[in-house]
Design a protein around this motif. Structure first.
Motif, mmCIF file in Angstrom:
data_model
loop_
_atom_site.group_PDB
_atom_site.id
_atom_site.type_symbol
_atom_site.label_atom_id
_atom_site.label_comp_id
_atom_site.label_asym_id
_atom_site.label_seq_id
_atom_site.Cartn_x
_atom_site.Cartn_y
_atom_site.Cartn_z
ATOM 1 N N GLY A 1 29.201 36.173 49.819
ATOM 2 C CA GLY A 1 30.215 35.317 49.205
ATOM 3 C C GLY A 1 30.342 35.587 47.711
ATOM 4 N N ALA A 2 29.214 35.806 47.044
ATOM 5 C CA ALA A 2 29.246 36.113 45.617
ATOM 6 C C ALA A 2 29.961 37.434 45.363
ATOM 7 C CB ALA A 2 27.829 36.152 45.052
ATOM 8 N N THR A 3 29.703 38.415 46.202
ATOM 9 C CA THR A 3 30.371 39.710 46.068
ATOM 10 C C THR A 3 31.869 39.575 46.298
ATOM 11 O OG1 THR A 3 28.365 40.821 46.835
ATOM 12 C CG2 THR A 3 30.401 42.089 46.912
ATOM 13 N N ALA A 4 32.256 38.812 47.312
ATOM 14 C CA ALA A 4 33.681 38.614 47.599
ATOM 15 C C ALA A 4 34.365 37.862 46.457
ATOM 16 C CB ALA A 4 33.845 37.860 48.913
ATOM 17 N N LEU A 5 33.716 36.848 45.902
ATOM 18 C CA LEU A 5 34.276 36.100 44.785
ATOM 19 C C LEU A 5 34.425 36.992 43.550
ATOM 20 C CD1 LEU A 5 35.210 33.417 43.518
ATOM 21 C CD2 LEU A 5 32.821 33.030 42.894
ATOM 22 N N TYR A 6 33.405 37.781 43.262
ATOM 23 C CA TYR A 6 33.470 38.697 42.122
ATOM 24 C C TYR A 6 34.629 39.674 42.284
ATOM 25 C CZ TYR A 6 32.319 42.444 38.899
ATOM 26 O OH TYR A 6 32.380 43.390 37.916
ATOM 27 N N TRP A 7 34.767 40.249 43.467
ATOM 28 C CA TRP A 7 35.829 41.227 43.711
ATOM 29 C C TRP A 7 37.200 40.570 43.618
ATOM 30 C CZ3 TRP A 7 36.478 46.055 43.197
ATOM 31 C CH2 TRP A 7 37.566 46.697 43.764
ATOM 32 N N ALA A 8 37.342 39.370 44.122
ATOM 33 C CA ALA A 8 38.626 38.668 44.064
ATOM 34 C C ALA A 8 38.995 38.341 42.616
ATOM 35 C CB ALA A 8 38.567 37.396 44.898
ATOM 36 N N LEU A 9 38.038 37.861 41.828
ATOM 37 C CA LEU A 9 38.315 37.561 40.420
ATOM 38 C C LEU A 9 38.616 38.826 39.631
ATOM 39 C CD1 LEU A 9 35.679 34.780 39.716
ATOM 40 C CD2 LEU A 9 38.153 34.524 39.904
ATOM 41 N N TYR A 10 37.902 39.889 39.938
ATOM 42 C CA TYR A 10 38.140 41.169 39.260
ATOM 43 C C TYR A 10 39.562 41.652 39.535
ATOM 44 C CZ TYR A 10 37.685 46.088 38.034
ATOM 45 O OH TYR A 10 37.875 47.322 37.479
ATOM 46 N N ARG A 11 39.954 41.597 40.799
ATOM 47 C CA ARG A 11 41.297 42.043 41.164
ATOM 48 C C ARG A 11 42.365 41.141 40.555
ATOM 49 N NH1 ARG A 11 42.554 46.557 44.305
ATOM 50 N NH2 ARG A 11 44.323 45.301 44.855
ATOM 51 N N TYR A 12 42.100 39.851 40.502
ATOM 52 C CA TYR A 12 43.080 38.898 39.963
ATOM 53 C C TYR A 12 43.302 39.119 38.472
ATOM 54 C CZ TYR A 12 45.253 34.497 38.635
ATOM 55 O OH TYR A 12 46.094 33.555 38.128
ATOM 56 N N TYR A 13 42.240 39.283 37.716
ATOM 57 C CA TYR A 13 42.374 39.407 36.276
ATOM 58 C C TYR A 13 42.690 40.818 35.801
ATOM 59 C CZ TYR A 13 41.015 34.617 35.608
ATOM 60 O OH TYR A 13 41.004 33.253 35.627
ATOM 61 N N ARG A 14 42.255 41.813 36.525
ATOM 62 C CA ARG A 14 42.507 43.187 36.079
ATOM 63 C C ARG A 14 43.852 43.724 36.556
ATOM 64 N NH1 ARG A 14 40.556 45.854 32.328
ATOM 65 N NH2 ARG A 14 40.658 47.744 33.525
ATOM 66 N N ASN A 15 44.342 43.237 37.681
ATOM 67 C CA ASN A 15 45.606 43.694 38.262
ATOM 68 C C ASN A 15 45.628 45.217 38.370
ATOM 69 O OD1 ASN A 15 46.730 41.139 38.540
ATOM 70 N ND2 ASN A 15 47.438 41.145 36.429
ATOM 71 N N THR A 16 44.557 45.783 38.863
ATOM 72 C CA THR A 16 44.462 47.241 38.901
ATOM 73 C C THR A 16 45.525 47.859 39.796
ATOM 74 O OG1 THR A 16 42.800 47.031 40.628
ATOM 75 C CG2 THR A 16 42.016 47.310 38.372
ATOM 76 N N ASP A 17 46.000 47.136 40.798
ATOM 77 C CA ASP A 17 47.023 47.702 41.667
ATOM 78 C C ASP A 17 48.425 47.542 41.083
ATOM 79 O OD1 ASP A 17 46.752 44.960 41.934
ATOM 80 O OD2 ASP A 17 47.536 44.939 43.971
ATOM 81 N N LYS A 18 48.576 46.728 40.039
ATOM 82 C CA LYS A 18 49.892 46.491 39.450
ATOM 83 C C LYS A 18 50.021 47.044 38.041
ATOM 84 C CE LYS A 18 50.249 42.189 41.992
ATOM 85 N NZ LYS A 18 48.930 42.195 42.573
#
Length: 86
Positions: free
Chosen positions: A16-33
């Motif tokens: 769960g911690a790994t999933a939360l970290y990855w979700a926050l990373y993707r949300y704030y970094r917007n690496t796909d956008k």
């Protein structure tokens, strides 16, 4: 009940911690956008233009004092503000 019944709960914490970290990373970094400037922008190099003409030359100080200076007249520079205590 077996002894392995509580292991899934222990594994859920790090997962769960790994999933939360990855979700926050993707949300704030917007690496796909994000805009990939180096790949998506073409910059055409052009020759340098301009001139090296001399504009002005200052040698030393022309005046040793500033006109209108009030460095020695501190009572003229600093004025008291009126107070209510008389």
């Amino acid at each position: 009940m077996s002894d392995d019944s509580g292991l899934w709960l222990l594994a859920l914490g790090p997962a769960g911690a790994t999933a939360l970290y990855w979700a926050l990373y993707r949300y704030y970094r917007n690496t796909d956008k994000s805009h990939a400037f180096e790949r998506e922008t073409a910059v055409e190099a052009q020759p340098v233009t301009g001139s090296d003409g001399k504009v002005d030359e200052i040698k030393g100080t022309r005046a040793s004092r500033i006109s209108g200076e009030n460095g020695g007249a501190y009572r003229m520079r600093v004025q008291r503000t009126p107070t209510d205590d008389g």
